[in-house]
Design a protein around this motif. Sequence first.
Motif, PDB file in Angstrom:
ATOM      1  N   SER A 219     -25.941  10.935  22.995  1.00  0.00           N
ATOM      2  CA  SER A 219     -26.446   9.554  23.050  1.00  0.00           C
ATOM      3  C   SER A 219     -25.313   8.535  23.198  1.00  0.00           C
ATOM      4  O   SER A 219     -25.440   7.400  22.751  1.00  0.00           O
ATOM      5  N   THR A 220     -24.217   8.955  23.870  1.00  0.00           N
ATOM      6  CA  THR A 220     -23.045   8.068  24.003  1.00  0.00           C
ATOM      7  C   THR A 220     -23.428   6.686  24.522  1.00  0.00           C
ATOM      8  O   THR A 220     -23.005   5.669  23.988  1.00  0.00           O
ATOM      9  N   GLY A 346      -7.239   9.562  27.183  1.00  0.00           N
ATOM     10  CA  GLY A 346      -8.043   8.543  27.830  1.00  0.00           C
ATOM     11  C   GLY A 346      -8.466   7.408  26.910  1.00  0.00           C
ATOM     12  O   GLY A 346      -8.748   6.307  27.359  1.00  0.00           O
ATOM     13  N   MET A 347      -8.534   7.685  25.589  1.00  0.00           N
ATOM     14  CA  MET A 347      -8.906   6.633  24.633  1.00  0.00           C
ATOM     15  C   MET A 347      -7.664   6.131  23.896  1.00  0.00           C
ATOM     16  O   MET A 347      -7.778   5.467  22.866  1.00  0.00           O
ATOM     17  N   PHE A 369      -5.492  -0.847  32.385  1.00  0.00           N
ATOM     18  CA  PHE A 369      -6.944  -0.780  32.527  1.00  0.00           C
ATOM     19  C   PHE A 369      -7.533   0.546  32.096  1.00  0.00           C
ATOM     20  O   PHE A 369      -6.919   1.586  32.194  1.00  0.00           O
ATOM     21  N   PHE A 370      -8.760   0.424  31.579  1.00  0.00           N
ATOM     22  CA  PHE A 370      -9.463   1.570  31.004  1.00  0.00           C
ATOM     23  C   PHE A 370     -10.580   2.007  31.947  1.00  0.00           C
ATOM     24  O   PHE A 370     -11.234   1.175  32.570  1.00  0.00           O
ATOM     25  N   VAL A 371     -10.760   3.302  32.018  1.00  0.00           N
ATOM     26  CA  VAL A 371     -11.758   3.827  32.959  1.00  0.00           C
ATOM     27  C   VAL A 371     -12.752   4.764  32.274  1.00  0.00           C
ATOM     28  O   VAL A 371     -13.455   5.505  32.932  1.00  0.00           O
ATOM     29  N   GLY A 372     -12.806   4.726  30.966  1.00  0.00           N
ATOM     30  CA  GLY A 372     -13.746   5.630  30.296  1.00  0.00           C
ATOM     31  C   GLY A 372     -14.211   5.051  28.983  1.00  0.00           C
ATOM     32  O   GLY A 372     -13.804   3.961  28.571  1.00  0.00           O
ATOM     33  N   TYR A 373     -15.075   5.802  28.317  1.00  0.00           N
ATOM     34  CA  TYR A 373     -15.614   5.384  27.030  1.00  0.00           C
ATOM     35  C   TYR A 373     -14.482   5.281  26.005  1.00  0.00           C
ATOM     36  O   TYR A 373     -13.629   6.166  25.925  1.00  0.00           O
ATOM     37  N   LEU A 379      -7.250   3.348  19.660  1.00  0.00           N
ATOM     38  CA  LEU A 379      -6.386   2.265  20.133  1.00  0.00           C
ATOM     39  C   LEU A 379      -6.982   1.658  21.407  1.00  0.00           C
ATOM     40  O   LEU A 379      -6.935   0.428  21.600  1.00  0.00           O
ATOM     41  N   GLY A 380      -7.552   2.498  22.255  1.00  0.00           N
ATOM     42  CA  GLY A 380      -8.155   2.013  23.499  1.00  0.00           C
ATOM     43  C   GLY A 380      -9.219   0.968  23.232  1.00  0.00           C
ATOM     44  O   GLY A 380      -9.251  -0.089  23.871  1.00  0.00           O
TER      45      GLY A 380
END
Length: 469
Positions: A219-220, A346-347, A369-373, A379-380
Motif C-alpha cells: 500500500s505504498t 535511493g532514499m 533530485f529524487f526519483v523514487g519513494y 534523509l531523502g
Amino acid sequence: MNSLRFLGAADVVTGSKHLLTWDDHRVLVDCGLFQGQRQWRERNWQDLPVPVQEIEAVVLTHAHLDHTGYLPRLERQGFGGPVYASEGTAELCAVVLPDSGRLQEEDAAFHNRAKSSRHTPALPLYTEQDALNTLKLLRPVALEQPTSVAPGISLRFHRAAHILGSCFADFQVGSGAATRRIVFTGDLGRLKQGSAQTLSSGPSRVNSGAPVDYLVMESTYGNREHPDVDPTPAMAAAVNAALQRGGSVVIPAFAVERTQKLLFLLKQMMVAGQIPQVPIHIDSPMAIKAIDIFLEHTGEFNEPTQALIRKFGSPHQWQDVYFDQTPQQSKAINNVQRCIIISSSGMAAGGRVLHHLANRLPDPRNLVFFVGYQSPGTLGQLIKDGKNPVLIHKQPVPVRAQIAAFEQFSDHADADEILTWLRTFSQAPRCTYLVHGEPDSAAALAARIEKELGWNVQPAHWLQEVPLE
Ligand SMILES: [Zn+2]
C-alpha cells in the motif's frame, strides 16, 4: 494454529517479512531490511521473534533490499534452508546482497574513523562474506511453475512488473476442502505505462484457478496518484540550470534498475541536445554487474526501452560515463565540477550518496533530485520536505542546493491502479491485509477497498499474528 504474522513492513514501508505458518510448517515471505527512522533500523539488530531453526524456507518477491537485505543476518542467526526466488531476482541478489555487506563494512569503518557512532567499535550489520554465504541458499524457480517449498505448501510466482524479476508469491496450502490460496503481492508494478516506465507489461492477473482466500497487499501509494506528465522537459530544465550555474547534479537512486533507467534517459537527453554532454559518474560498486543483468533480460522491458538499448548499446562503451568502484574513485568525484552523479541508496538512507550530499548540498549552484519513494525518516524525505540543515554522519549540513523530485519514475502502482488490479479478482478474498505502507496510506487504501469493492480489509500491524481458517 495456521496463521500469518507480520514481522516487518507493517505500519511502515521497509523491512518486509511475513511468516506463513500452516500445519506447523513455516515459510518466511521476503526478508527485508528496515530503513529510515532509528526506531525501525534498530529492529535489524534484534533477533526475529521466532526461532530461526523453525523457518523451513524463505521466498523472495524481488531483489530490493527492503525485501532481501536481512537475509545475511538471518543466515548468521542459523538459517540454512532454501531461499526461493525468480531467476532475475536471484541474479540481482548476487549483486545486491554482497554490495550491501560491503557498504555496511565501509560505513562502519567510516564511523570508527570519524568516531561518529554511539557504539564502539561500530560494527557492520553483516559483512560481504556473510552475504556471499547467503547466496548459496538461493534456489531460482521459473515463473508459473508450482514448487513445493515445505510439506503442504506449494508456491507459484507470477510477474509483478515492479522491477526486473519481481513476482507475486502465490501459495496453495493444505489439501482437499481445507485447501487455501494465499497471495503476497510483494511490490505491485504500474498498470499504466507512463513515459518513465520501462517494463513490458503490467502485473499478471491472479484470477485463474481457485479464488484467493487471503491477500497480503502492498500500500505504498495507497493514498496517492502518480502524475501522468512526461518528466523529461522539467528534468532537462533543472539540469541545464544547474550546469549553467557551474554546479553539479546529484541523484540518489537505487543502484539496480533505477540507475540504469536514468543512465539511458540521460544519454537520450544528451544525444537529443536537451542537456549538455557532461561526465556522468555512477558511484556504485555494483553498477557494472547490474548493467550486465539488465542487458541480459531485455525481454522484460517495453519496446521503447528495448529500442534505446539497441540504439545506444552497452553503457560500458559510452564515453564520459564513469563507474566508480573503489572508495578512492568515489572520493575523487569531489574534485569534479559540472557533472552528474548517480549514487545509492535511493532514499539516501546510507551508502556512498551520503558523502556526495554532504559535499554538494551546501553549494547553491548544485541540484539534488529524487526519483523514487522517500520513506519517512530517511534523509531523502527530510531533504525533499525542506529540512535545513540536515544531519549527515552526525554533522549538520546546510541545504543550499536546489532540490527537486520526479514522481513519475515510481515502480509502484498508485491507488487507482491498485483498485483496477483488485477488480480483476474473481471474488473477494476472505481477508486482505495491507502492508508496506505508512499508516495514512494503508488506512486510505483500506477505506477505498472497503467502500468501492466491499471487501474485508485491514492494515497489518508489526508483530501482529492473524489466523488462517
Ligand atoms: Zn520494491
